[in-house]
Design a protein around this motif. Structure first.
Motif, PDB file in Angstrom:
ATOM      1  N   LYS A  69       0.829  -1.202   0.000  1.00 42.83           N
ATOM      2  CA  LYS A  69       0.000   0.000   0.000  1.00 42.83           C
ATOM      3  C   LYS A  69       0.869   1.260   0.000  1.00 42.83           C
ATOM      4  O   LYS A  69       0.577   2.235  -0.697  1.00 42.83           O
ATOM      5  CB  LYS A  69      -0.932  -0.010   1.205  1.00 42.83           C
ATOM      6  N   MET A 104      -5.418   9.175  -1.274  1.00 43.59           N
ATOM      7  CA  MET A 104      -6.467   8.322  -0.719  1.00 43.59           C
ATOM      8  C   MET A 104      -7.347   9.145   0.209  1.00 43.59           C
ATOM      9  O   MET A 104      -6.877  10.072   0.892  1.00 43.59           O
ATOM     10  CB  MET A 104      -5.878   7.107   0.014  1.00 43.59           C
ATOM     11  N   ASP A 105      -8.625   8.806   0.218  1.00 39.13           N
ATOM     12  CA  ASP A 105      -9.563   9.555   1.039  1.00 39.13           C
ATOM     13  C   ASP A 105      -9.526   9.051   2.477  1.00 39.13           C
ATOM     14  O   ASP A 105      -8.799   8.113   2.819  1.00 39.13           O
ATOM     15  CB  ASP A 105     -10.973   9.494   0.452  1.00 39.13           C
ATOM     16  N   ARG A 151     -11.647   7.396   4.270  1.00 34.90           N
ATOM     17  CA  ARG A 151     -12.106   6.021   4.504  1.00 34.90           C
ATOM     18  C   ARG A 151     -10.994   5.023   4.193  1.00 34.90           C
ATOM     19  O   ARG A 151     -10.744   4.090   4.954  1.00 34.90           O
ATOM     20  CB  ARG A 151     -13.342   5.716   3.652  1.00 34.90           C
ATOM     21  N   GLU A 152     -10.330   5.214   3.073  1.00 28.35           N
ATOM     22  CA  GLU A 152      -9.223   4.320   2.734  1.00 28.35           C
ATOM     23  C   GLU A 152      -8.092   4.469   3.738  1.00 28.35           C
ATOM     24  O   GLU A 152      -7.458   3.477   4.126  1.00 28.35           O
ATOM     25  CB  GLU A 152      -8.715   4.607   1.325  1.00 28.35           C
ATOM     26  N   ARG A 190      -9.059   2.510   6.832  1.00 22.27           N
ATOM     27  CA  ARG A 190      -8.942   1.062   6.593  1.00 22.27           C
ATOM     28  C   ARG A 190      -7.482   0.625   6.536  1.00 22.27           C
ATOM     29  O   ARG A 190      -7.146  -0.482   6.972  1.00 22.27           O
ATOM     30  CB  ARG A 190      -9.630   0.688   5.270  1.00 22.27           C
ATOM     31  N   SER A 191      -6.624   1.487   6.011  1.00 24.52           N
ATOM     32  CA  SER A 191      -5.215   1.130   5.820  1.00 24.52           C
ATOM     33  C   SER A 191      -4.376   1.275   7.080  1.00 24.52           C
ATOM     34  O   SER A 191      -3.263   0.756   7.137  1.00 24.52           O
ATOM     35  CB  SER A 191      -4.621   1.994   4.698  1.00 24.52           C
TER      36      SER A 191
END
Length: 267
Positions: free
Chosen positions: A155, A166-167, A169-170, A173-174
């Motif tokens: 990633k 990346m927003d 939310r990503e 999650r990451s």
């Protein structure tokens, strides 16, 4: 070192707000700003009345990266001579917990600031990334080192080698972001969190941060040994006895020495 682009406010309940204040330039990180931030951090590290730092920014964006107009005038020789990083590298070794509030762009050096913090609250409109490759350079304050540890190599390289964004939310999650908050509630939630953490034992907060951060570079056996030693040390602290007695007596604990901070604002 002072700058019109950053200010520091100490709160009477044990935390300080470090505020990036250059919204007209999307809070781009010029050298006067990062030097002043480093000076504030040095002072806050030594201030026993401050147990937590809340890092935030005025305006629509957290920090859109280094000041490219300024960087165009910096030669490689000058960068080496001054150890120029395009960011505030000392944040990465600050001993006390740091909570970041990110809204809008947190790009390049702005993303590196986020990566150095311990808890990250992101507004729903926050955007993270490392676009340095798209302007012919690369991160200089830890992006290639911290991002793989936070997100994993696949990633991290997806972001570092492409410059894509990346927003929130990503990012959550990451593993870059701790929590997502509605933009209108970001400051309120951040201050509430900072005050709650500052009500805890300042020395224990530092010990936990040290142990957790060390885990990134230590073998498991050595990390466990250091954790056990720190745990044993907490048993000698007045805050340990106060916390246990308060729990047994069903009352709130009174950690840390009394504070006499009235709340100050510095540039």
């Amino acid at each position: 070192m002072s700058s019109d682009f950053i200010r520091c406010a100490s709160h009477p309940d044990g935390y300080a707000e470090l505020v990036i204040d250059r919204p007209a330039a999307r809070n781009a990180l010029c050298r006067s700003l990062t030097d002043a931030m480093a000076a504030h951090l040095d002072r806050l590290a030594a201030d026993a009345a401050v147990r937590v730092v809340l890092l935030r920014a005025e305006g629509e964006h957290f920090a859109a990266g280094a000041d490219l107009k300024e960087m165009l005038g910096i030669s490689a020789e000058q960068a080496r001579a001054t150890d120029f990083a395009g960011c505030c590298a000392p944040l990465g070794t600050f001993p006390k917990p740091v909570v970041a509030l990110a809204q809008g762009f947190a790009l390049g050096g702005g993303c590196e600031l986020v990566e150095m913090c311990d808890i990250v609250l992101a507004a729903e409109n926050a955007v993270f990334g490392h676009p340095e490759v798209r302007v012919g350079t690369m991160p200089g304050a830890g992006g290639t080192q911290r991002l793989p540890r936070l997100l994993g190599m696949a990633k991290a390289l997806d972001l570092l080698l492409t410059g894509r964004r990346m927003d929130a939310r990503e990012a959550e999650r990451s593993g870059l972001v701790s929590r997502i908050v509605p933009p209108d509630h970001l400051l309120e939630e951040g201050r509430r969190l900072a005050a709650d953490m500052a009500s805890l034992s300042g020395e224990v907060l530092v010990l936990i941060k040290q142990a957790a951060r060390a885990s990134a570079s230590l073998p498991m056996d050595e990390g466990l040994r250091r954790e056990r030693a720190a745990f044993h040390h907490t048993l000698s602290l007045p805050d340990h006895e106060e916390g246990m007695r308060a729990f047994l007596e069903k009352r709130p604990p009174r950690f840390n020495p009394p504070l006499h901070c009235k709340g100050t604002l510095e540039r």
